[in-house]
Design an enzyme around this catalytic site. Structure first.
Site, short mmCIF file in Angstrom:
data_model
loop_
_atom_site.label_atom_id
_atom_site.label_comp_id
_atom_site.label_asym_id
_atom_site.label_seq_id
_atom_site.Cartn_x
_atom_site.Cartn_y
_atom_site.Cartn_z
N SER A 119 0.83 -1.21 0.00
CA SER A 119 0.00 0.00 0.00
C SER A 119 0.86 1.25 0.00
O SER A 119 0.39 2.32 -0.34
CB SER A 119 -0.85 0.06 1.28
OG SER A 119 -1.59 -1.10 1.40
N HIS A 140 -1.74 -2.99 -6.90
CA HIS A 140 -2.37 -2.62 -5.63
C HIS A 140 -3.88 -2.78 -5.71
O HIS A 140 -4.57 -1.99 -6.38
CB HIS A 140 -1.98 -1.18 -5.25
CG HIS A 140 -2.46 -0.81 -3.89
ND1 HIS A 140 -2.90 0.45 -3.57
CD2 HIS A 140 -2.60 -1.54 -2.76
CE1 HIS A 140 -3.28 0.47 -2.31
NE2 HIS A 140 -3.12 -0.73 -1.80
N GLU A 152 -4.53 -0.46 -8.95
CA GLU A 152 -3.46 0.46 -9.32
C GLU A 152 -2.29 -0.37 -9.86
O GLU A 152 -1.82 -1.29 -9.19
CB GLU A 152 -2.99 1.26 -8.09
CG GLU A 152 -3.98 2.33 -7.63
CD GLU A 152 -3.48 3.11 -6.41
OE1 GLU A 152 -3.62 4.34 -6.41
OE2 GLU A 152 -2.98 2.49 -5.44
N ASN A 190 -3.99 5.93 -1.75
CA ASN A 190 -3.61 6.10 -0.34
C ASN A 190 -2.96 7.46 -0.06
O ASN A 190 -3.00 7.96 1.06
CB ASN A 190 -2.68 4.98 0.11
CG ASN A 190 -3.47 3.73 0.47
OD1 ASN A 190 -4.68 3.81 0.72
ND2 ASN A 190 -2.83 2.59 0.50
#
Ligand code: CAA
Length: 294
Positions: A119, A140, A152, A190
């Protein structure tokens, strides 16, 4: 390169979901955990979700059986030797990931691709300890991987064109929406979502609103499916704190710093939904907000 067998390292919150969607996508999946208990826990969750889908009439029993039959749970890393792609979803700890990649690199096929579901950690740092940085990328997924549409695809400095293409093709095969993200800490989502959750914790610390009111505010006022404190519990407070630390170190901005309440909860072993308590107590019929010390 044709993918027929996928390896997944870790069968926890993310690993079990990635295992399930890859098996549903038609691939053979070898999923490796470090203890039988963790392995059984993850496979149990997959079985439950498949059973629920059958109950709802969304999946035929034979298809659910087929998905489970394609999953080979193991404790032995050498079972990953025949995988065309290995995706790691272990704890968000760089040292652990580097050790694990060195081990897997030694037993994986020469032409296998490697992907990290990190992450927040550097994809390039992980690629560098393997013999195949050009075959290494970030993939991701979001929690729950079975439901969240986004993937991602992270191209690190040394990631080759074939590996990047593989990431987008894999996303398409799994029915995910793909975005290209740079190998910076937190990628796209994130980078924006983590400070938002941390800020919600700070807002609560500053008495802006109760746990429930902060969550209700963002659900009803911004149409988010979950409020930020529920989401923090859902992501895992231990994981959130680890990501915050990495991002705080990388960006040196206070908005990425773990607020005291988060640190306190993690130190007390309250990791959110997975441990039964975080900002909410999950032991009853419905989650109840916890009284936190000022
Ligand atoms: N596994 C599999 N399926 C699941 C599931 C799970 N863990 N949780 C929910 N579902 C399925 C349900 O079975 C249901 O399926 P059907 O529509 O086919 O019946 C569907 O999802 C909706 O679930 P529910 O009706 O139970 O509940 P809901 O409508 O409240 O949705 C949710 C649940 C999808 C989790 C929704 O609340 C949501 O989208 N929350 C936000 C999640 C989010 O933001 N995730 C990203 C976290 S950040 C992250 O992952 C990045 C990181 O690195 C930290």
């Amino acid at each position: 390169m044709e993918i027929t067998k996928v390896g997944v390292l870790g069968c926890g919150l993310m690993g079990h979901g990635i295992t399930q969607i890859c098996a549903q996508g038609g691939w053979e999946v070898v999923v490796r955990e470090v203890s039988q208990e963790k392995l059984d826990g993850g496979i149990g969750k997959i079985s439950k979700q498949l059973a629920r889908a059958v109950e709802k009439g969304k999946l035929e029993q034979a298809d659910a059986d087929g998905v489970l039959a394609r999953i080979q749970p193991t404790l032995d890393c050498s079972d990953l030797g025949e995988c065309d792609l290995v995706i790691e979803a272990i704890t968000e700890d760089l040292e652990l990931k580097l050790e694990m990649w060195k081990e897997v690199d030694a037993i994986a096929k020469q032409d296998a691709y490697f992907a990290t579901n990190t992450s927040s950690l550097s994809v390039a740092d992980q690629a560098a300890v393997t013999s195949r940085p050009e075959r290494f990328l970030g993939l991701h997924f979001f929690n729950p991987a079975q439901v969240m549409p986004l993937l991602e695809v992270v191209r690190a400095e040394g990631t080759g064109d074939d590996a990047a293409r593989l990431g987008f093709e894999l996303g398409e095969k799994l029915g995910k929406t793909t975005v290209a993200a740079r190998d910076n800490r937190g990628f796209i989502v994130n980078r924006l979502l983590v400070p938002y959750m941390l800020d919600a914790i700070r807002a609560h610390e500053q008495g802006v609103g109760s746990i429930e009111d902060i969550d209700t505010g963002m659900k009803a006022g911004a149409s988010h499916p979950m409020g930020p404190l529920t989401l923090a519990d859902f992501v895992g407070l231990d994981t959130l704190a680890l990501i915050a630390d990495v991002m705080h170190e990388a960006y040196a901005e206070e908005r990425f710093a773990a607020p005291p309440t988060l640190t306190r909860l993690v130190e007390a072993g309250h990791y959110g939904r997975k441990s039964g308590q975080g900002f909410y107590d999950y032991s009853g019929e419905r989650p109840e907000p916890v009284e936190l010390d000022a």
